[in-house]
Motif scaffolding. Structure first.
Motif, PDB file in Angstrom:
ATOM      1  N   ARG A 127      -5.685   1.922  -1.796  1.00  0.00           N
ATOM      2  CA  ARG A 127      -4.663   2.258  -2.796  1.00  0.00           C
ATOM      3  C   ARG A 127      -5.254   3.109  -3.921  1.00  0.00           C
ATOM      4  O   ARG A 127      -5.038   2.845  -5.122  1.00  0.00           O
ATOM      5  CB  ARG A 127      -4.008   0.992  -3.362  1.00  0.00           C
ATOM      6  N   LEU A 159      -5.150   4.794   1.899  1.00  0.00           N
ATOM      7  CA  LEU A 159      -4.033   3.866   1.918  1.00  0.00           C
ATOM      8  C   LEU A 159      -4.450   2.406   1.729  1.00  0.00           C
ATOM      9  O   LEU A 159      -3.903   1.722   0.846  1.00  0.00           O
ATOM     10  CB  LEU A 159      -3.255   4.043   3.227  1.00  0.00           C
ATOM     11  N   TRP A 175      -4.934  10.351  -0.141  1.00  0.00           N
ATOM     12  CA  TRP A 175      -4.794   8.977  -0.610  1.00  0.00           C
ATOM     13  C   TRP A 175      -5.366   8.011   0.419  1.00  0.00           C
ATOM     14  O   TRP A 175      -4.989   8.040   1.590  1.00  0.00           O
ATOM     15  CB  TRP A 175      -3.320   8.670  -0.847  1.00  0.00           C
ATOM     16  N   TRP A 190       1.357   4.285  -2.882  1.00  0.00           N
ATOM     17  CA  TRP A 190       1.356   5.713  -2.554  1.00  0.00           C
ATOM     18  C   TRP A 190       2.602   6.405  -3.103  1.00  0.00           C
ATOM     19  O   TRP A 190       2.515   7.522  -3.622  1.00  0.00           O
ATOM     20  CB  TRP A 190       1.282   5.909  -1.041  1.00  0.00           C
ATOM     21  N   GLU A 204       0.824  -1.206   0.000  1.00  0.00           N
ATOM     22  CA  GLU A 204       0.000   0.000   0.000  1.00  0.00           C
ATOM     23  C   GLU A 204       0.870   1.273   0.000  1.00  0.00           C
ATOM     24  O   GLU A 204       0.503   2.293  -0.608  1.00  0.00           O
ATOM     25  CB  GLU A 204      -0.956   0.016   1.191  1.00  0.00           C
ATOM     26  N   TRP A 205       2.037   1.206   0.650  1.00  0.00           N
ATOM     27  CA  TRP A 205       2.914   2.358   0.644  1.00  0.00           C
ATOM     28  C   TRP A 205       3.667   2.486  -0.676  1.00  0.00           C
ATOM     29  O   TRP A 205       3.965   3.590  -1.132  1.00  0.00           O
ATOM     30  CB  TRP A 205       3.886   2.311   1.816  1.00  0.00           C
TER      31      TRP A 205
END
Length: 349
Positions: free
Chosen positions: A241, A238, A236, A164, A160-161
């Motif tokens: 996504r 998270l 966003w 981002w 998920e990061w």
């Protein structure tokens, strides 16, 4: 005493971590200015220390990018901080540039919401074409175009990061390039042509569900009367996504678009009418400002979201003249509570 900046100016091929040089061999205007000023020498020491600390603490995968960003900044100093500039003395130029760069280095690595981030950047310097005429030179118009952009990258390996990371860089690239940053996902020197661009991305909110950042793009077209600034908010979701949608915050059947419009319109009347002949909306064609304001309040890119509530941010010229751009308008979560989607998590202090 460290002479980091002047060392690299003395030998552009040297590594950017050099920390001393012999003032007896100083030849360039920048070197001589640093050697002649105890204040600049001290600033140079601070810059060297910040660079060394940042490079040592950065993950190995990002050290080369930090090194290249430093070298790009140093090239900028050689072009911008020159003697004889009618607008800025070389000493003032160097002091301001070194202070700003030191602060940027000190904030290259940081933590928000329990997540580690590194601030990445890209810089270009391009000679203006055609060359300046004598009148422009006398007015101090820049002979080069500069392009600087910075954005945060999460160091978490979680998918998920990583999603981002790609999204925030895309958003920064699109803003800095005036919408030209797609679809090849590359930063291009030609975006610097004829103007100076400075884009900065600041994290505002990091929670397990929502990450928000402000992208501030300031650009100055050479010869223009003033710079222009655009601020957009990047929200966003998270776990999902994807970007935040208005329906993630507000209940669809609550009538929230009209309520936000009415509250914001009332605020604008209170701050703009006196200088607008009694009605700020009368300064444009019938219904034009109203239509613009309806659009502004409904788009999350115009909202700052934090523990206070939702703040509407106004772009230059959107609802008033350049010099009349109103301050942002905040609506508290308590005042918005009847309109909210029950699944929306209100940010806490």
């Amino acid at each position: 005493m460290a002479k980091f900046l002047a060392t690299v100016l003395l030998c552009a091929c040297a590594a950017a971590h050099a920390t001393s040089f012999d003032c007896a061999k100083a030849t360039t205007p920048q070197e001589k200015a640093i050697c002649a000023s105890p204040e600049l020498s001290k600033a140079d020491d601070h810059l060297a220390a910040a660079y060394k600390t940042t490079l040592a603490g950065a993950p190995a995968a990002f050290r080369d990018q930090i090194h290249q960003a430093q070298r790009a900044w140093l090239r900028r100093i050689r072009l911008n901080c020159l003697p004889g500039n009618p607008n800025t003395a070389i000493e003032s130029c160097l002091a301001a540039a070194m202070d700003a760069r030191t602060k940027a280095l000190e904030h290259t690595l940081f933590s928000e919401g329990g997540v580690q981030f590194v601030m990445l950047s890209v810089s270009f310097t391009v000679p203006d074409s055609p060359p300046l005429d004598n009148q422009d030179k006398q007015r101090g118009v820049s002979a080069v175009s500069t392009f600087d952009a910075s954005w945060p990258r999460a160091l978490s390996p979680a998918p998920e990061w990583q999603a981002w990371n790609a999204a925030i860089e895309d958003a920064a690239r699109k803003a800095a390039s005036q919408g030209k940053g797609e679809p090849d996902r590359k930063w291009k020197p030609e975006w610097a042509g004829g103007m100076d661009t400075d884009l900065q991305t600041a994290l505002r909110l990091v929670t397990p569900r929502l990450v928000s950042a402000t992208i501030t793009n300031e650009w100055y077209s050479h010869g223009a009367a003033h710079p222009n600034t655009d601020r957009s908010q990047f929200h966003w979701m998270l776990p999902q996504r994807r970007p935040l949608h208005a329906e993630d915050v507000f209940h669809t059947g609550s009538g929230w678009p009209q309520i936000l419009y009415d509250r914001t319109d009332k605020y604008l009347h209170s701050v703009l009418d006196q200088d607008a002949g009694g009605d700020y909306q009368s300064l444009s064609g019938p219904g034009m400002i109203a239509a613009t304001l309806h659009k502004i309040v409904q788009e999350p890119q115009n909202w700052t979201i934090d523990a206070r509530g939702i703040t509407i941010v106004f772009q230059q010229y959107a609802v008033a003249c350049y010099a009349c751009t109103p301050e942002p308008f905040t609506m508290s979560w308590d005042s918005l509570k009847p309109l909210l989607n029950p699944e929306f998590d209100i940010p806490r202090p």
